[in-house]
Design a protein around this motif. Structure first.
Motif, PDB file in Angstrom:
ATOM      1  N   GLY A   1       0.791  -1.220   0.000  1.00  0.00           N
ATOM      2  CA  GLY A   1       0.000   0.000   0.000  1.00  0.00           C
ATOM      3  C   GLY A   1       0.823   1.271   0.000  1.00  0.00           C
ATOM      4  N   GLY A   2       2.125   1.163   0.316  1.00  0.00           N
ATOM      5  CA  GLY A   2       2.980   2.350   0.328  1.00  0.00           C
ATOM      6  C   GLY A   2       4.433   1.981   0.578  1.00  0.00           C
ATOM      7  N   VAL A   3       5.349   2.854   0.144  1.00  0.00           N
ATOM      8  CA  VAL A   3       6.784   2.624   0.318  1.00  0.00           C
ATOM      9  C   VAL A   3       7.460   3.932   0.703  1.00  0.00           C
ATOM     10  N   ARG A   4       8.661   3.816   1.327  1.00  0.00           N
ATOM     11  CA  ARG A   4       9.469   4.978   1.676  1.00  0.00           C
ATOM     12  C   ARG A   4      10.721   5.015   0.809  1.00  0.00           C
ATOM     13  N   VAL A   5      11.123   6.219   0.422  1.00  0.00           N
ATOM     14  CA  VAL A   5      12.298   6.381  -0.425  1.00  0.00           C
ATOM     15  C   VAL A   5      13.535   5.794   0.241  1.00  0.00           C
ATOM     16  N   THR A   6      13.727   6.089   1.511  1.00  0.00           N
ATOM     17  CA  THR A   6      14.950   5.638   2.204  1.00  0.00           C
ATOM     18  C   THR A   6      15.035   4.116   2.257  1.00  0.00           C
ATOM     19  N   GLU A   7      13.911   3.462   2.496  1.00  0.00           N
ATOM     20  CA  GLU A   7      13.904   2.002   2.569  1.00  0.00           C
ATOM     21  C   GLU A   7      14.210   1.381   1.205  1.00  0.00           C
ATOM     22  N   LEU A   8      13.626   1.954   0.142  1.00  0.00           N
ATOM     23  CA  LEU A   8      13.878   1.432  -1.197  1.00  0.00           C
ATOM     24  C   LEU A   8      15.329   1.645  -1.609  1.00  0.00           C
ATOM     25  N   ALA A   9      15.887   2.800  -1.254  1.00  0.00           N
ATOM     26  CA  ALA A   9      17.276   3.089  -1.603  1.00  0.00           C
ATOM     27  C   ALA A   9      18.223   2.078  -0.957  1.00  0.00           C
ATOM     28  N   ALA A  10      17.939   1.743   0.305  1.00  0.00           N
ATOM     29  CA  ALA A  10      18.771   0.750   0.999  1.00  0.00           C
ATOM     30  C   ALA A  10      18.594  -0.638   0.385  1.00  0.00           C
ATOM     31  N   GLU A  11      17.371  -0.977   0.052  1.00  0.00           N
ATOM     32  CA  GLU A  11      17.089  -2.304  -0.488  1.00  0.00           C
ATOM     33  C   GLU A  11      17.756  -2.533  -1.845  1.00  0.00           C
ATOM     34  N   PHE A  12      17.731  -1.497  -2.708  1.00  0.00           N
ATOM     35  CA  PHE A  12      18.268  -1.661  -4.048  1.00  0.00           C
ATOM     36  C   PHE A  12      19.688  -1.119  -4.197  1.00  0.00           C
ATOM     37  N   SER A  13      20.250  -0.643  -3.097  1.00  0.00           N
ATOM     38  CA  SER A  13      21.635  -0.135  -3.094  1.00  0.00           C
ATOM     39  C   SER A  13      21.850   0.971  -4.124  1.00  0.00           C
ATOM     40  N   VAL A  14      20.915   1.917  -4.137  1.00  0.00           N
ATOM     41  CA  VAL A  14      21.016   3.085  -5.014  1.00  0.00           C
ATOM     42  C   VAL A  14      20.750   4.331  -4.175  1.00  0.00           C
ATOM     43  N   SER A  15      20.933   5.491  -4.770  1.00  0.00           N
ATOM     44  CA  SER A  15      20.737   6.734  -4.038  1.00  0.00           C
ATOM     45  C   SER A  15      19.261   7.075  -3.887  1.00  0.00           C
ATOM     46  N   ASP A  16      18.968   7.943  -2.915  1.00  0.00           N
ATOM     47  CA  ASP A  16      17.594   8.432  -2.748  1.00  0.00           C
ATOM     48  C   ASP A  16      17.105   9.108  -4.030  1.00  0.00           C
ATOM     49  N   MET A  17      17.992   9.835  -4.704  1.00  0.00           N
ATOM     50  CA  MET A  17      17.614  10.548  -5.932  1.00  0.00           C
ATOM     51  C   MET A  17      17.196   9.567  -7.029  1.00  0.00           C
ATOM     52  N   THR A  18      17.897   8.452  -7.116  1.00  0.00           N
ATOM     53  CA  THR A  18      17.536   7.435  -8.115  1.00  0.00           C
ATOM     54  C   THR A  18      16.141   6.895  -7.853  1.00  0.00           C
ATOM     55  N   ILE A  19      15.859   6.619  -6.589  1.00  0.00           N
ATOM     56  CA  ILE A  19      14.526   6.119  -6.238  1.00  0.00           C
ATOM     57  C   ILE A  19      13.461   7.168  -6.525  1.00  0.00           C
ATOM     58  N   ARG A  20      13.760   8.424  -6.226  1.00  0.00           N
ATOM     59  CA  ARG A  20      12.783   9.487  -6.509  1.00  0.00           C
ATOM     60  C   ARG A  20      12.487   9.578  -8.003  1.00  0.00           C
ATOM     61  N   ARG A  21      13.528   9.409  -8.817  1.00  0.00           N
ATOM     62  CA  ARG A  21      13.314   9.420 -10.265  1.00  0.00           C
ATOM     63  C   ARG A  21      12.449   8.231 -10.691  1.00  0.00           C
ATOM     64  N   ASP A  22      12.686   7.069 -10.065  1.00  0.00           N
ATOM     65  CA  ASP A  22      11.856   5.897 -10.352  1.00  0.00           C
ATOM     66  C   ASP A  22      10.392   6.161 -10.004  1.00  0.00           C
ATOM     67  N   LEU A  23      10.168   6.758  -8.841  1.00  0.00           N
ATOM     68  CA  LEU A  23       8.804   7.035  -8.404  1.00  0.00           C
ATOM     69  C   LEU A  23       8.136   8.061  -9.316  1.00  0.00           C
ATOM     70  N   GLU A  24       8.916   9.044  -9.751  1.00  0.00           N
ATOM     71  CA  GLU A  24       8.368  10.048 -10.670  1.00  0.00           C
ATOM     72  C   GLU A  24       7.953   9.403 -11.983  1.00  0.00           C
ATOM     73  N   ALA A  25       8.789   8.490 -12.477  1.00  0.00           N
ATOM     74  CA  ALA A  25       8.477   7.809 -13.738  1.00  0.00           C
ATOM     75  C   ALA A  25       7.202   6.970 -13.607  1.00  0.00           C
ATOM     76  N   LEU A  26       7.057   6.276 -12.488  1.00  0.00           N
ATOM     77  CA  LEU A  26       5.864   5.463 -12.260  1.00  0.00           C
ATOM     78  C   LEU A  26       4.625   6.327 -12.056  1.00  0.00           C
ATOM     79  N   ALA A  27       4.797   7.448 -11.373  1.00  0.00           N
ATOM     80  CA  ALA A  27       3.673   8.353 -11.136  1.00  0.00           C
ATOM     81  C   ALA A  27       3.191   8.985 -12.435  1.00  0.00           C
ATOM     82  N   GLU A  28       4.127   9.314 -13.327  1.00  0.00           N
ATOM     83  CA  GLU A  28       3.756   9.914 -14.612  1.00  0.00           C
ATOM     84  C   GLU A  28       2.928   8.965 -15.453  1.00  0.00           C
TER      85      GLU A  28
END
Length: 258
Positions: free
Chosen positions: A18-45
């Motif tokens: 039902g929901g995710v946090r940027v910090t948790e995803l960044a740690a899980e996928f070993s990428v930066s917070d900015m990368t995750i934010r870009r992923d979320l933006e792409a999915l939201a678009e």
């Protein structure tokens, strides 16, 4: 992991929790917070999730909400592939069939391009394009015409009139949702008219619906559950739904995605 793979995994997590946090995803996928934010933006678009402060949540669309073809095509890809493979086994050379609009029917089209002497009627631009690109001289493809929807379906009186003159062996129907009360449904009123015309033109109705379609209700009903001769779904469907559908539909086929 490629960005597309990571985004698919993020989308699965959002739908499951039902929901995710940027910090948790960044740690899980070993990428930066900015990368995750870009992923979320792409999915939201693409309308697949809703961005919130610090993360993202699921989208809760109304019964008239209609996602675009691209947005729908990334969902349940393994399930759709398995359903399409099983559906393709029902088609024989020389058949006259219809494929409604939808991402699962587009997946099925990919598996029918080598069937000899096939006649295919469709109101789906992506489905027709699959056969046009294959370019088989022994296949006939009929695109109904009509007005284009966000999901690349052709609808309206032109499409309904074209279908009304036809007699087909089988219809493969993709649906937005299905429920005991509403039957098979769509979020587009005019698409429901076209789908009903396809049902009337075909001797046999095969519904293709992955497990996420159960309990989803679009604004317009197409036909009751019992109208389908065959329903092909996947093993993610819960036991209660399986029991009800097995008592309602003459043939319930449950596939196992690989």
């Amino acid at each position: 992991m490629l960005a597309q793979q990571r985004q698919a995994a993020i989308l699965d997590r959002v739908r499951a929790t039902g929901g995710v946090r940027v910090t948790e995803l960044a740690a899980e996928f070993s990428v930066s917070d900015m990368t995750i934010r870009r992923d979320l933006e792409a999915l939201a678009e693409r309308g697949l999730l809703a961005k919130v402060h610090g993360g993202a949540t699921t989208v809760a669309p109304g019964s008239a909400h209609e996602p675009g073809f691209t947005a729908k095509s990334v969902r349940e890809r393994g399930e759709k592939t398995a359903i399409a493979m099983r559906a393709a086994a029902l088609v024989s050379p020389g058949d006259a069939i219809a494929l409604s609009a939808g991402t699962t029917t587009a997946e099925l089209a990919q598996r029918l391009v080598d069937v000899p002497a096939l006649t295919v009627v469709t109101n789906s631009i992506p489905v027709a394009d699959v056969f046009y690109r294959a370019g088989r001289a022994d296949q006939t493809v009929v695109l109904t015409g009509g007005t284009r929807t966000p999901s690349d379906a052709l609808v309206g009186p032109v499409a309904v009139a074209a279908i009304g003159t036809l007699h087909l062996d089988m219809l493969f129907l993709g649906v937005h949702g299905m429920s005991e009360r509403a039957g098979y449904t769509t979020p587009n009123l005019m698409e429901a008219d076209v789908n009903r015309a396809l049902v009337e033109a075909a001797e046999r109705l095969v519904v293709l619906a992955d497990h996420t379609k159960w309990g989803t209700v679009g604004i317009s009903s197409i036909v009751p559950l019992s109208r389908a001769h065959v329903l092909i779904t996947d093993d993610g469907l819960d036991e209660g739904a399986r029991e009800l559908l097995s008592e309602t539909v003459p043939e319930l086929v449950v596939v196992n995605p690989q």
